[in-house]
Design an enzyme around this catalytic site. Sequence first.
Site, PDB file in Angstrom:
ATOM      1  N   GLY A  35      16.292 -23.000  15.266  1.00 44.01           N
ATOM      2  CA  GLY A  35      15.528 -21.072  16.091  1.00 44.01           C
ATOM      3  C   GLY A  35      14.692 -20.878  17.373  1.00 44.01           C
ATOM      4  N   LYS A 190     -10.266   7.139   2.817  1.00 41.17           N
ATOM      5  CA  LYS A 190      -9.434   6.008   2.674  1.00 41.17           C
ATOM      6  C   LYS A 190     -10.658   4.353   2.518  1.00 41.17           C
ATOM      7  CE  LYS A 190      -6.169   3.892   4.835  1.00 41.17           C
ATOM      8  NZ  LYS A 190      -4.694   3.098   5.135  1.00 41.17           N
TER       9      LYS A 190
HETATM   10  C1  R5P Z   1      -4.140   2.145   8.857  1.00 38.09           C
HETATM   11  O1  R5P Z   1      -5.609   2.193   9.160  1.00 38.09           O
HETATM   12  C2  R5P Z   1      -3.334   2.583   9.357  1.00 38.09           C
HETATM   13  O2  R5P Z   1      -2.981   4.256  10.315  1.00 38.09           O
HETATM   14  C3  R5P Z   1      -2.207   3.253   8.605  1.00 38.09           C
HETATM   15  O3  R5P Z   1      -3.003   4.162   7.468  1.00 38.09           O
HETATM   16  C4  R5P Z   1      -1.411   2.146   7.376  1.00 38.09           C
HETATM   17  O4  R5P Z   1      -0.939   0.680   8.566  1.00 38.09           O
HETATM   18  C5  R5P Z   1      -0.860   2.507   6.479  1.00 38.09           C
HETATM   19  O5  R5P Z   1      -0.732   1.294   6.049  1.00 38.09           O
HETATM   20  P1  R5P Z   1       0.589   1.490   4.897  1.00 38.09           P
HETATM   21  O6  R5P Z   1       1.654   2.102   4.591  1.00 38.09           O
HETATM   22  O7  R5P Z   1       0.595   0.238   4.095  1.00 38.09           O
HETATM   23  O8  R5P Z   1       0.160   2.517   3.666  1.00 38.09           O
END
Ligand code: R5P
Length: 290
Positions: A35, A190
């Site tokens: 590795g 979110k």
């Molecule tokens: C996080 O805040 C980034 O801007 C993306 O929204 C995030 O990394 C997306 O991750 P996933 O596709 O796993 O939901």
Amino acid sequence: MLIAGCSNGTHLAGKIARKLKASYSKLRVNKFPDGEIKVRFMSNVRGKEVVLVQSFYGAINDCIVEVIFAAETAKELGAKKVFLAAPYFPYLRQDKRFKPGQCVSIEVIGRLISRYFDKVFIIDPHLHRETKLSHLFSIKAESLTSNPYIADYIKKNIKNPLIVGPDRESYKWARKVAEKIKCGHVILKKKRYSGRKVKVTLNKEVNVDNKNIVFVDDIISTGNTILESVKNLRKLGAKKFNCIAVHGIFVENALEKLRKANVKVVTTNTIPNNVSKIDVSGLIAENLKK
Ligand code: R5P
């Protein structure tokens, strides 16, 4: 100037060198059975400004060791300066000690890279709680954005777009791109529960009539953020979904899941994949010229 393509940087390094009319050489990297890796420059670096082009995806930790070994070797062999051009730079999302005892990776990676390079160029770094590269690196650190390239792609390819940023941080891409192409945008809310689980909600009325929804974000990893956002907008009657992202990491069949949900996905080529149609070699080349 010598542009050196590291293991995950050859897809851009050659193009960058051509644009700059600079010499190009692929860094030779071999892996031993246990590795360990061995790196070798195949061109003379003495007296030159050497640019290592490396995108940190896949075997991320190997990619890091590779650039450290290469940077040290270049200096030992007489390189004048050593720069790192990182289309995708890792470990920026762990920007806080979320739980006692955790490593704040963003700070450690900044300090580590600063020890070996004279300057670093990063395309659309994921900066959230920490807002400036200058807080992380003690060397010169340039943040480059692919927003003009994304805006141009949307203008040429998608009619009647409504730009949607799937979370608060995405305004740096979604709102900025919408302003460039002079179209409407909305930013969703979110909540992240784990690396895989997120909940996305709408925080205001959104008119999706006849709109081509275009999610714009920096990273797609599991794709769950976009899939959750699609669910919400579908409830409002949205029918056409596109997603343009800077860095298409696409773990765990993310691209396939997005396709099944009828989302047309396009990314830049900071990470090469089947949908990385937006070439950002020019962005790095322009900034190396300055
Ligand atoms: C996080 O805040 C980034 O801007 C993306 O929204 C995030 O990394 C997306 O991750 P996933 O596709 O796993 O939901």
